[in-house]
Design a protein around this motif. Structure first.
Motif, PDB file in Angstrom:
ATOM      1  N   TRP A 320       0.845  -1.201   0.000  1.00 46.90           N
ATOM      2  CA  TRP A 320       0.000   0.000   0.000  1.00 46.90           C
ATOM      3  C   TRP A 320       0.878   1.248   0.000  1.00 46.90           C
ATOM      4  CZ3 TRP A 320      -5.105  -0.032  -0.857  1.00 46.90           C
ATOM      5  CH2 TRP A 320      -5.774  -1.261  -0.737  1.00 46.90           C
ATOM      6  N   HIS A 331      -0.437  -3.113   5.052  1.00 45.10           N
ATOM      7  CA  HIS A 331      -1.895  -3.128   5.115  1.00 45.10           C
ATOM      8  C   HIS A 331      -2.445  -1.743   4.810  1.00 45.10           C
ATOM      9  CE1 HIS A 331      -1.409  -7.051   6.981  1.00 45.10           C
ATOM     10  NE2 HIS A 331      -0.627  -6.510   7.897  1.00 45.10           N
ATOM     11  N   ARG A 332      -3.661  -1.713   4.325  1.00 45.84           N
ATOM     12  CA  ARG A 332      -4.324  -0.449   4.031  1.00 45.84           C
ATOM     13  C   ARG A 332      -4.398   0.431   5.281  1.00 45.84           C
ATOM     14  NH1 ARG A 332      -8.176   0.889  -0.031  1.00 45.84           N
ATOM     15  NH2 ARG A 332      -9.414   2.718   0.539  1.00 45.84           N
ATOM     16  N   ASP A 334      -2.298   0.711   7.599  1.00 41.97           N
ATOM     17  CA  ASP A 334      -1.018   1.388   7.855  1.00 41.97           C
ATOM     18  C   ASP A 334      -1.009   2.774   7.232  1.00 41.97           C
ATOM     19  OD1 ASP A 334      -0.180  -0.945   9.098  1.00 41.97           O
ATOM     20  OD2 ASP A 334       0.816  -1.715   7.295  1.00 41.97           O
TER      21      ASP A 334
END
Length: 385
Positions: A320, A331-332, A334
């Motif tokens: 991402w 991860h999104r 983050d």
């Protein structure tokens, strides 16, 4: 490989059109074939979803390409209706590749650029100073002359045989040493901005050694001394070019070996790892391996050298990203935690090459035969994690 040439890709938000295509003209039907490839590239961009202005920019740029002297391939990167970067490739891409994505698709570049081509700063040294040139792609570009202090000697008079001879020789020696110091100081100032990766000292053995001894310690590992760089004849220049190519090959091999050794030493042993503030496991030394650890290092601008190996799966895994190079996460969420409203996904290699360019790191493609990082992705760090 120095990534400074990718800097034009940092100041635009995207999305980006990226095109790789064969531009060689080695066959009789090369012009017709080239026209078909150009058209195919624009069509594939349109199918990928590229906007009309970017497609038009790529079409126009390809149409203006010179009819002669084309490289084996080209990589074009366009955004906002303008081609921001055109990279000549040392090898022809196997097929036309066109993508429309949040980031420039730079991952394939390392395998299509010829890192065997010397990128050197050459200094031809004598007792009066040095002539400088930047040597790349088999061509030398003059960078000017460094002159030492001017001191008039005896001219035509015969050398004295009395006690003044010692003073005369002492002044000559002193002037020569001052000249060597001036040349070394100039090279130290020029080196960071030269784009070169190897400093080559040529000229007389004594003169070039005097300059070498006065260079800053951090330049010694990137400096070699070669004979034959001051000859005017074609044979002498050809011989010098061969010696330069051999020195460059040795330098590349040694540099890669040193980085791989630093990487394997820096990742530490099982049980020694710890986690950073975001909970990502990091190595205890000056290296990181695997996507989470390398992303963590990139966010903190720690990467000194990014290591990619095409045989691994990590370089193509999606991560991402956000508007800034340090906006990176597994991860999104983050990216949401970093304040990025609309995170987007990109291959890890593309995202990390952007981050490495922004922090003036280098990138190396590790041969499949070498003991590279597990998964094909690692980094040597500027300071311990």
């Amino acid at each position: 490989m120095d990534l400074a040439f990718l800097t034009p890709l940092l100041d635009r938000p995207g999305p980006w059109a990226s095109v790789y295509l064969d531009t060689s003209r080695a066959t009789e039907d090369a012009a017709r074939r080239r026209a078909l490839l150009d058209r195919a590239a624009v069509q594939r961009l349109a199918v990928a979803g590229a906007d009309a202005p970017s497609c038009a920019a790529v079409r126009g740029h390809l149409a203006e390409a010179p009819a002669a002297g084309s490289p084996p391939g080209r990589a074009l990167f366009a955004a906002d209706g303008e081609v921001a970067l055109d990279v000549p490739l040392a090898f022809s891409p196997p097929d036309v590749a066109a993508t429309w994505a949040p980031l420039p698709h730079t991952g394939p570049l390392l395998g299509l650029l010829d890192d065997a081509v010397p990128a050197c700063l050459v200094a031809a040294v004598d007792r009066t100073g040095a002539d400088l040139e930047r040597y790349e792609l088999g061509r030398g570009e003059p960078l000017g002359t460094v002159e030492g202090p001017v001191w008039q000697g005896r001219g035509h008079r015969a050398p004295p045989v009395d006690r003044y001879e010692w003073h005369y020789r002492h002044r000559v020696e002193d002037t020569w040493e001052r000249t060597a110091g001036i040349v070394a100081e100039h090279l130290a100032r020029t080196w960071p901005h030269s784009g070169a990766q190897l400093l080559v000292l040529t000229g007389g053995a004594r003169e070039r050694r005097a300059v070498h001894d006065r260079l800053p310690q951090q330049l010694h590992s990137a400096t070699v001394e070669l004979e034959g760089g001051t000859g005017n004849g074609g044979t002498s220049r050809e011989a010098f070019d061969r010696r330069l190519a051999a020195a460059w090959k040795e330098h590349r091999s040694r540099h890669l070996a040193e980085l791989l050794d630093a990487f394997h030493t820096g990742v530490g042993r099982p049980g020694e790892h710890r986690t950073d503030a975001a909970g990502t496991e990091t190595a205890p030394g000056q290296a990181a391996q695997g996507i989470p650890a390398v992303l963590s290092a990139a966010r903190q601008h720690q990467i000194a050298a990014l290591l990619l190996q095409t045989g691994g799966h990590d370089p193509e895994r999606p991560v991402w990203t956000g508007p800034e190079p340090e906006h990176l996460g597994v991860h999104r969420a983050d990216l949401r935690d970093m304040g990025v409203r609309s995170p987007a996904q990109a291959p890890a290699a593309d995202a990390l090459l952007r981050a490495a360019t922004a922090c003036a790191a280098e990138a190396l493609l590790v041969p499949d035969t070498a003991p590279g990082p597990p998964g094909g992705l690692g980094a040597v760090l500027r300071w311990p994690a």
